[in-house]
Design a protein around this motif. Structure first.
Motif: not given
Length: 554
Positions: A290-294, A326-331, A354-357, A359-367
């Motif tokens: 999620i951090a990667e996506v934002i 310091g995390i941007p509003q867009s994120g 759908s949110i983490l599609e 991010s490879e690391e995020g997909r591994q976490g889901i698995e």
């Protein structure tokens, strides 16, 4: 005047009934640990500070209790403080002296008089002050002595030089006070604290594994039940001294360990009669994804610490904290679906995909989460529920995979009563690479409060003694003690009331102690070599032999 007794905030005394209840919980958890194949270890109550610091994140480090070194180490420190105070005074005197020079009328100017005065001032400063000044001027390629001995005949030029020197000294003084530059003296480098009370049992366990790696057979399953200390703000269910009950496995990457830990939680809380707990689960790889996506990869800790507070401070406050870090509003806008995730485990996982599609690391976490959930669905739980909670972060630096947190049954206001997770690289900080670990912890004190609130403690656990003998006098007491010795040899807890007091007072004492049986050995019992056993609950009593007494109390 006598001192009023007190204990530090965030600590507690425990009466015999409290201790009995806590021991009941200890025994239940310990039994489950051993049933699941864990072995006990113990580590010191305090560790080297270097072992603990930097392992819990910025917030955790602030809560570590540091231990002052023994001995009169403060003696040199007091001396340094005193000399630093003199140092500030000497700066003030130098500045005042120069200001007086500047204010002197040019016609009455006496160069020699004031230079000699300033030079005398310099000669009288302490070695500490001189060392500090020399350190500064060495860096600035200036000669401290020239500050007071520059030969300038023209009063106007002299005044300009003095102003420049005055500003330079003010700069030194301000930098000293503001700690922009720290001038270390030999004595001041002595550390005042090199040890700290343990913050949890996981980091000391990692240290233990590395230190004893040649004596351990991996995978190593250990449990540990010991107190920990945190300099936290005391409140209901949150203490500065409390017990943790931990179980960990190191040396295995298998996700079956996570499945077993969910089962272990279920087994313990079912045995305690605490049905309906929720075992929340998340995965640090999902948080990283999620951090990667934002676009906040470099602020993962800030992001997770803020997200972990969602149930405490609410969505808007969490967003404000993220913006402040310091995390941007867009994120933050991309996080909106996280705040409204709903449905069962599978439905939430589908939304996360759908949110983490990207991010490879995020997909591994889901698995990994799907594997654990599939295992639990196949094996089943007795009374607990497994629930996905994507906001679960726990704010700790060392989790790298699954994250667990246990919530009390619905309707009970209490913080988490257990938690844990996988920490693939924790032992790496102590020099042992590629040693994966996963573990969970039980919050004993909060569990005790919940059991108390729900009236789930068995009534029998506070009965520390099964039978008490009434004291009718020296001869009767001796006969009673002989019987008590035999009862104890048969694993029956027994005691004699130590003083010959009115019988009613002795019975009242037994009632207050919740002792279920009382034995009377009076003149007739002494003559017949018998014992009168009284049931304190029903008031029924019978006169019997010692063998019958043993049988009745078994």
């Amino acid at each position: 005047m006598a001192q009023k007794p007190s204990i530090p905030k965030g600590t507690r005394d425990f009466n015999p009934q409290d201790v009995a209840k806590r021991n009941y919980i200890f025994s239940t958890i310990r039994s489950a640990f051993e049933t699941f194949g864990f072995q006990p270890i113990e580590t010191p109550s305090f560790e080297n500070s270097s072992t603990l610091m930097g392992k819990y994140g910025e917030e955790g480090d602030r809560l570590i209790f540091k231990i002052l070194n023994s001995g009169d180490y403060l003696k040199d420190l007091r001396s340094d403080i005193k000399e630093s105070y003199v140092f500030s005074l000497i700066f003030t005197e130098i500045i005042d002296s120069i200001e007086r020079l500047i204010r002197i009328d040019k016609d009455l100017f006496s160069y020699e008089e004031h230079i000699n005065g300033a030079l005398e001032l310099y000669k009288n400063i302490t070695p500490v002050e001189k060392e500090l000044l020399l350190l500064y001027f060495k860096e600035n390629k200036e000669d401290i002595f020239s500050l007071f001995t520059t030969e300038i005949n023209d009063a106007g030029v002299f005044s300009q030089v003095i102003v420049r020197k005055r500003n330079l000294i003010i700069d030194i003084y301000n930098r000293y006070l503001n700690k922009e530059e720290i001038f270390y003296l030999p004595r001041a480098t002595k550390k005042i604290s090199e040890k700290a009370l343990r913050y949890d049992l996981t980091v000391p366990f990692a240290r233990y594994v590395v230190q004893h790696q040649n004596e351990i057979d991996f995978p190593f399953k250990r449990y540990q039940i010991q107190p920990v200390w945190r300099a936290d703000r005391p409140q209901k269910g949150r203490f500065r001294e409390f017990f943790q009950c931990d179980a960990d496995v190191v040396g295995s990457n298998s996700l079956w360990q996570e499945v077993e830990f969910v089962q272990l939680y279920d087994a313990v809380f079912t045995a305690l009669g605490l049905h309906g707990v929720t075992i929340k689960i998340n995965n640090r790889k999902i948080l990283s994804g999620i951090a990667e996506v934002i676009g906040a990869q470099d602020k993962l800790i800030d992001f997770t610490v803020a997200l972990d507070k969602l149930d405490k401070i609410g969505e808007e406050k969490v967003k404000e904290e993220m913006l402040g870090k310091g995390i941007p509003q867009s994120g933050i806008d991309k996080l909106q679906p996280l705040f409204s995730l709903s449905g069962d485990f599978g439905a939430q996982v589908t939304e996360l995909k759908s949110i983490l599609e990207t991010s490879e690391e995020g997909r591994q976490g889901i698995e990994e989460l799907e594997f654990i959930n599939k295992g639990i669905e196949a094996l089943g739980l007795k009374t607990a529920t497994l629930q996905l909670d994507v906001t679960l972060a726990r704010g700790l630096n060392y989790y790298t995979g699954a994250i667990f947190e246990v919530a009390a049954p619905e309707g009970v206001k209490m913080g988490s009563i257990g938690g844990g997770g996988r920490y693939d690289d924790l032992t790496g900080i102590f020099g042992l690479k590629d040693m994966s670990g996963v573990g969970i912890s039980f919050g004993l004190d909060r569990i005790a409060l919940v059991l108390e609130q729900l009236n789930l403690f068995p009534e029998t656990i506070t009965n520390t003694v099964k039978v008490m003998f009434i004291n009718f006098g020296e001869a009767e007491a001796m006969a009673s003690m002989k019987a008590i010795k035999v009862l104890r040899e048969n694993d029956i807890s027994a005691e004699l009331f130590p003083d010959k007091k009115k019988t009613v007072k002795q019975f009242n004492y037994a009632n207050k102690r919740n002792i279920p049986f009382v034995v009377l050995v009076g003149e007739s019992e002494l003559a017949d070599n018998t014992y009168t056993l009284k049931n304190m609950a029903s008031s029924a009593q019978e006169t019997i032999t010692l063998d019958a007494l043993i049988f009745a109390l078994k």
